[in-house]
Design an enzyme around this catalytic site. Structure first.
Site, PDB file in Angstrom:
ATOM      1  N   MET A 182     -20.858  48.855  58.882  1.00  0.00           N
ATOM      2  CA  MET A 182     -20.805  47.828  57.841  1.00  0.00           C
ATOM      3  C   MET A 182     -21.761  46.716  58.227  1.00  0.00           C
ATOM      4  O   MET A 182     -21.782  46.274  59.378  1.00  0.00           O
ATOM      5  CB  MET A 182     -19.390  47.300  57.618  1.00  0.00           C
ATOM      6  N   TYR A 461     -14.865  39.348  66.881  1.00  0.00           N
ATOM      7  CA  TYR A 461     -15.393  40.093  65.735  1.00  0.00           C
ATOM      8  C   TYR A 461     -14.318  40.505  64.726  1.00  0.00           C
ATOM      9  O   TYR A 461     -13.142  40.378  64.979  1.00  0.00           O
ATOM     10  CB  TYR A 461     -16.285  41.252  66.155  1.00  0.00           C
ATOM     11  N   GLU A 462     -14.804  40.930  63.559  1.00  0.00           N
ATOM     12  CA  GLU A 462     -13.978  41.223  62.378  1.00  0.00           C
ATOM     13  C   GLU A 462     -13.214  39.977  61.911  1.00  0.00           C
ATOM     14  O   GLU A 462     -12.098  40.066  61.406  1.00  0.00           O
ATOM     15  CB  GLU A 462     -12.995  42.370  62.649  1.00  0.00           C
ATOM     16  N   GLY A 463     -13.835  38.828  62.059  1.00  0.00           N
ATOM     17  CA  GLY A 463     -13.206  37.556  61.705  1.00  0.00           C
ATOM     18  C   GLY A 463     -12.555  36.967  62.933  1.00  0.00           C
ATOM     19  O   GLY A 463     -11.614  37.540  63.488  1.00  0.00           O
TER      20      GLY A 463
END
Length: 613
Positions: A182, A461-463
């Site tokens: 992504m 990561y991933e927010g």
């Protein structure tokens, strides 16, 4: 590696061409099965929801997947971290053994277990595939990222993509012939995706020409497969500003013909990889799209909701990485503490042992650290199994609309806990692992410091975990007036009120903490009208308080199962009962300050004099 100079062992291994053996991860099959079967009764709940699975199938898939990770991936982890991924002239070479492990993994079909049968998957429930994946990141967090990102891309494409796009890309991603990524972040646009500038120019044939630069793309380039399928956020001409104008596109690295064959490069270039603190075997890539041909996934200007299908799964995957690394660190520390001879134990513990020093596991403070590791890991495991079980129940064909909404609410509420609170826990557990090893933990050859370095990315990561806290309090709690939170707290109170003999005081504490959390949240919301900083400042304390509460809830369930399950492994049951007591007595009290922090004065936070330098 115990009681020997790690440097000498490393030199000996290198001279003989052997692999480093400082890390010997073993899948905790008994603990996983106790969580799934005895604590959560997952198979019966899945069957009631109409999900086709039985306990024998569950256990055999779990066993086979885990054994593969133990034998094929764990042994290469330490050397692969030392070697790292290498970039040269746009190409990325993965560490020795990585590609071979991927080929064996995909040939055996282990990558397919959680995907839909219509695309060639095994059709197994998320509860099972996620439980199995604990072994993947524990064996090697870096190696696991290649399949983890692919799984998320598959989920997004199969959920939002057109039938044509699904048919063209998903089956080969499921088979492992291609991998996925992504592509969100840009140099100027990290958390604030509204700032992204990548462009998508429509072509006459319905495709788009994608141009722009993305950074921090995990496994964006590698040598595993002959194609990589990127999911890319970009803007079409005239799109609204901010996140309302973002669209999602599928962009293959190489052109794909109508017959599925792979052609020339599609204008997708890797301009370098980052030199990172950890996850060295996973290349974190700078990807440049230069008139790359892509196709719209879902609706135009609705890219962010489409991407969040993938992001939500990635957050659960990140939480599982945290659990995996924490357990691997705990195992390594326990093995070391049993073998490391250093100082005399207390006389009451030492007993009639011969003269001389004792294993450090007999030292009370070392035991405290080991028990902290185990209690965090066990609670984390049960939380993650329950989240994925709720996901399966929500998607079960026999689930009523009322139960579906409730299960979906639980997944939404507790995903920030698994990702946000849990990955902070993982860092703490890995740090304890280094501490238990002492000086040996600070050098590479024992493996303890690798876990700490690999874990440290997880809260980012991933927010980031700050974003998780804001998501929890702003969307998941305030978004429905606190109904999801109240529904979960009702479960917690019921659990606390029915505590087994010997745990009634712990149950009362649990109910009291549930009441205090609800009060803190509601009071912080009541002050929001007068103080727009109030709820934002309360976000992390609320996340932490709910994290402690959630872990305690599952430890009380584990105590019940350990005392009452007639079919539980006796040793595993007794261990969980003891660890439940430890969690309530040693770890849950640490939640106390967070109730006060949620309502503490915000003035000092915004005081420029305090932060100036």
């Amino acid at each position: 590696m115990s009681g020997v100079l790690a440097g000498k062992v490393f030199a000996s291994c290198a001279a003989n061409g052997d692999t480093l053996d400082g890390m010997s991860y073993k899948v905790p099959f008994k603990d996983i099965k106790f969580s799934v079967h005895n604590v959560l009764d997952a198979v019966n709940q899945l069957q009631a929801a109409g999900v086709e699975i039985d306990q024998d199938t569950f256990d055999s898939v779990l066993q086979g997947y885990g054994e593969f990770m133990e034998q094929a991936v764990a042994p290469i982890n330490l050397e692969a971290d030392l070697e790292g991924a290498k970039w040269a002239d746009g190409e990325v070479t993965t560490p020795a053994g990585y590609k071979k492990a991927w080929e064996e993994f995909t040939e055996a079909g282990w990558n397919t277990i959680g995907h839909d049968e219509e695309f060639g998957g095994g059709g197994m429930p998320y509860t099972l595939s996620n439980a199995a994946n604990e072994a993947s990141a524990a064996a090697s967090s870096a190696w696991s990222m290649y399949s983890g990102l692919t799984n998320g891309a598959i989920k997004a494409l199969s959920s939002v993509g057109s039938d044509e796009l699904k048919e063209k890309f998903v089956p080969k991603m499921v088979s492992g012939e291609w991998t996925g990524t992504m592509c969100l972040t840009e140099p100027q646009a990290g958390t604030d995706l509204g700032l992204l500038t990548t462009k998508a120019q429509p072509n006459d044939d319905g495709s788009y020409s994608i141009s722009g630069n993305k950074i921090f793309i995990s496994a964006g380039q590698h040598d595993f497969t002959d194609n990589i399928i990127h999911l890319v956020l970009a803007r079409t001409p005239g799109a609204p500003e901010g996140t309302r104008g973002i669209s999602l596109f599928v962009v293959p690295r190489n052109e794909v013909a109508d017959d599925g064959s792979v052609g020339e490069n599609n204008g997708v270039h890797c301009d370098g990889i980052e030199h990172k603190m950890g996850i060295h075997g996973s290349p974190t890539c700078q990807i440049r799209f230069e008139n790359a041909r892509g196709w719209l996934v879902g609706e135009e200007n609705r890219g962010l909701p489409a991407m969040f299908v993938m992001m939500n799964h990635a957050r659960i995957g990140t939480a599982m990485q945290g659990l995996s690394i924490a357990d691997a660190s705990s195992q390594l520390a326990l093995d070391y503490s049993r073998e490391r001879i250093q100082s005399k134990a207390p006389k009451s513990v030492r007993g009639d042992r011969p003269k001389g020093s004792d294993p450090i596991i007999l030292q009370p403070d070392v035991r405290r650290m080991l028990l902290e590791q185990k209690a965090w890991v066990g609670g984390y495991r049960m939380l993650m199994h329950w989240i994925t079980l709720q996901y399966d129940i929500a998607h079960g064909p026999n689930t009523s609309e009322e139960d579906r909404a409730k299960a979906e609410g639980f997944v939404e509420l507790l995903t920030p806990i698994g990702k946000g609170f849990g990955t902070d826990v993982a860092v703490d557990v890995a740090s304890l692992g280094v501490q238990i090893h002492g000086g040996m933990g600070y050098i590479h050859e024992t493996g303890a410091e690798l876990y700490l370095r690999d874990a440290r990315i997880l809260p980012i990561y991933e927010g980031t975990n700050g974003v998780q806290a804001l998501d929890l309090i702003g969307r998941k709690i305030a978004g429905d007036g606190g109904e999801r939170l109240k529904s979960f707290l009702a479960l917690v109170r019921d659990n606390g009120s029915s505590a087994p003999e010997g745990f009634t005081s712990y149950g009362e504490t649990l109910v009291g903490y549930a009441d205090r959390l609800e009060k803190s949240v509601m009071e912080s919301f009541s002050q929001a009208g007068e103080n727009d900083v109030r709820v934002l400042a309360a976000a992390t304390p609320v996340l932490r308080a709910l994290g402690y509460l959630s872990f305690a809830h599952f430890w009380l369930l584990a105590a019940k199962a350990g005392l009452e399950s007639s079919d539980a492994d006796a040793e595993v049951a007794a261990k969980h009962v003891s660890l439940a007591k430890f969690f309530f007595e040693w770890l849950l009290p640490q939640a106390e300050p967070n109730f006060d922090f949620a309502l503490a004065s915000t003035d000092i936070l915004m005081d420029d004099a305090a932060i100036a330098y």
